[in-house]
Design an enzyme around this catalytic site. Structure first.
Site, PDB file in Angstrom:
ATOM      1  N   LEU A  56       0.634  -1.405  -0.002  1.00 47.63           N
ATOM      2  CA  LEU A  56       0.285   0.100  -0.130  1.00 47.63           C
ATOM      3  C   LEU A  56       0.865   1.320   0.041  1.00 47.63           C
ATOM      4  CD1 LEU A  56      -2.901   1.280   0.890  1.00 47.63           C
ATOM      5  CD2 LEU A  56      -1.911   1.157   3.167  1.00 47.63           C
ATOM      6  N   TYR A  57       2.050   1.358   0.670  1.00 44.75           N
ATOM      7  CA  TYR A  57       2.691   2.479   0.948  1.00 44.75           C
ATOM      8  C   TYR A  57       3.013   3.103  -0.299  1.00 44.75           C
ATOM      9  CZ  TYR A  57       2.946   0.577   5.735  1.00 44.75           C
ATOM     10  OH  TYR A  57       2.817   0.450   7.065  1.00 44.75           O
ATOM     11  N   THR A  58       2.928   4.223  -0.422  1.00 46.27           N
ATOM     12  CA  THR A  58       3.028   5.381  -1.399  1.00 46.27           C
ATOM     13  C   THR A  58       2.928   4.503  -2.620  1.00 46.27           C
ATOM     14  OG1 THR A  58       5.482   4.972  -1.099  1.00 46.27           O
ATOM     15  CG2 THR A  58       4.671   7.025  -0.224  1.00 46.27           C
ATOM     16  N   GLY A  60       3.196   1.762  -3.718  1.00 51.13           N
ATOM     17  CA  GLY A  60       4.238   0.687  -4.047  1.00 51.13           C
ATOM     18  C   GLY A  60       5.757   1.225  -4.190  1.00 51.13           C
TER      19      GLY A  60
END
Ligand SMILES: NC(=O)c1ccc[n+]([C@@H]2O[C@H](COP(=O)([O-])OP(=O)(O)OC[C@H]3O[C@@H](n4cnc5c(N)ncnc54)[C@H](OP(=O)(O)O)[C@@H]3O)[C@@H](O)[C@H]2O)c1
Length: 374
Positions: A56-58, A60
């Protein structure tokens, strides 16, 4: 940096882990690639070996950057890489998110590709989807371990009953057990103490703490203001977003911040160090995820375990942040337990009953100090 074995596994992880949710500017409150790399390098230089990210973070980008930094530093063998699945990657397709087998098998391939690796050291369910049975999740994760794509597994943001069931199934079915519970825990958020500390220590899952600074609040840089709070950083950027994780400007939290400031002043330490030290030394905690958007922030928190908080100062922090007592935990209070014990003093086993070094690790692992090992 000391290392603990994570949960009941043989995986050795540093007591401070590097959170990389801020690697990438895609969300508007992270760090660019150059600063992210400096943060990564400083953490490695300090002896840290555990890196946390998520698909999920930024969008990918965090996984991509982390994979590149690890590869370019030639650290794949030494690095312990944790990543997570659960959040949806294709709006409109319910099977591109959640914890069902179809999504886990889709998500793991994407994470491996972005990380540029052929295995994940710790694969974590990011959040309960309220639907998928623990059997399906645990069997699928066990398949991934057997296939060599994953080494160890963890759960994040799940109800305690669900984690307890998952671990019991793993024990009974000889599946890969859950080694880590990744949960929000700080002076400002102590709800995990009701269930998860006992759950983790009794069933062999190390607590992996997220947001130890309550998204920056406990660094002391925010002050009460007309619209809740004033200051610069993630909490200001996300004020009014409606996400409860970022709603930290409360009267209770301002009282905690004020006492933390006083205690930190008496210790002659930055507030962020004291806050991280406090949570790192709570029972059941195996590792604390520290995050930063600037290099000086990380340097600050990396020194958080270099000192001890004297008992009387720790007691002041405990008191101001004490969570409200809810039913049925009221029945576990000394007064009610006295009625059960008939007035006799019945304690748990004395500390000497356990090997010293396990006690030092809060009962979740054995401390492996690099110097001692030499
Ligand atoms: N499983 C989950 O659901 C979940 C959820 C959240 C996080 N996590 C993991 O946990 C990691 C850490 O979480 P977090 O970033 O929320 O941790 P945190 O320690 O509560 O907050 C870190 C943020 O506080 C600010 N900060 C840090 N040190 C500071 C200092 N010395 N002085 C002033 N400000 C400082 C920075 O943000 P600003 O510069 O913007 O103020 C930094 O990005 C994440 O990277 C991620 O890996 C997991």
């Amino acid at each position: 940096m000391d290392y603990y074995t994570l949960g009941r596994s043989g995986l050795k992880v540093s007591r401070l882990a590097l959170g990389t949710m801020t690697f990438g500017e895609d969300w508007g409150w992270g760090a660019d690639e150059q600063v992210s790399r400096q943060i990564f390098d400083a953490y490695v230089e300090a002896g840290g070996n555990l890196f946390d990210t998520a698909d999920l973070y930024t969008g990918g980008r965090s996984e991509e950057m982390l994979g590149r930094f690890v590869a370019e530093a030639g650290l794949r063998d030494a690095a312990v890489i944790a990543t997570k699945f659960s959040f949806n990657a294709a709006p409109g397709n319910p099977n591109a998110g959640g914890n069902g087998r179809k999504n886990i098998l889709r998500a793991v391939e994407g994470s491996l590709r972005r990380l540029g690796t052929d295995y994940i050291d710790l694969y974590i369910l990011h959040a309960w989807d309220r639907l998928t049975p623990a059997e399906e999740v645990m069997r699928t994760l066990d398949d991934l371990v057997r296939a060599g794509k994953v080494r160890h597994i963890g759960l994040s943001n799940v109800p305690a009953w669900y984690a307890g069931r998952a671990q019991t199934l793993a024990d009974l079915c000889h599946w890969e057990p859950v080694s880590a519970l990744q949960l929000e825990y700080s002076l400002a958020e102590r709800a995990v103490e009701d269930e998860y500390v006992d759950l983790g220590t009794r069933l062999g899952m190390g607590l992996m703490v997220w947001s130890p600074l309550a998204s920056g609040l406990l660094s002391g840089k925010y002050r009460p203001g007309r619209d809740g709070g004033e200051g610069e950083g993630r909490l200001a950027a996300l004020a009014g977003s409606g996400n409860p994780v970022f709603e930290k400007f409360t009267e209770r939290n301002w009282r905690i911040v004020a006492e933390l400031e006083a205690v930190a002043g008496e210790l002659g330490r930055p507030m962020a160090q004291v806050a991280v030290n406090w949570v790192a030394n709570r029972p059941g905690v195996a590792t604390v995820l520290v995050g930063a958007t600037k290099l000086h922030q990380l340097r600050d928190t990396l020194a958080a375990l270099d000192f001890a908080i004297p008992a009387e100062l720790a007691a002041r922090l405990d008191a101001v942040s004490a969570p409200p007592l809810h039913y049925p935990y009221t029945f576990f209070s000394p007064a009610m337990q006295g009625m059960i014990a008939g007035g006799a003093t019945v304690g748990d086993k004395p500390p000497a009953y356990l090997p010293d070094r396990t006690v030092a690790a809060g009962g979740v692992g054995v401390s492996v100090n690099a110097e001692e090992a030499e």
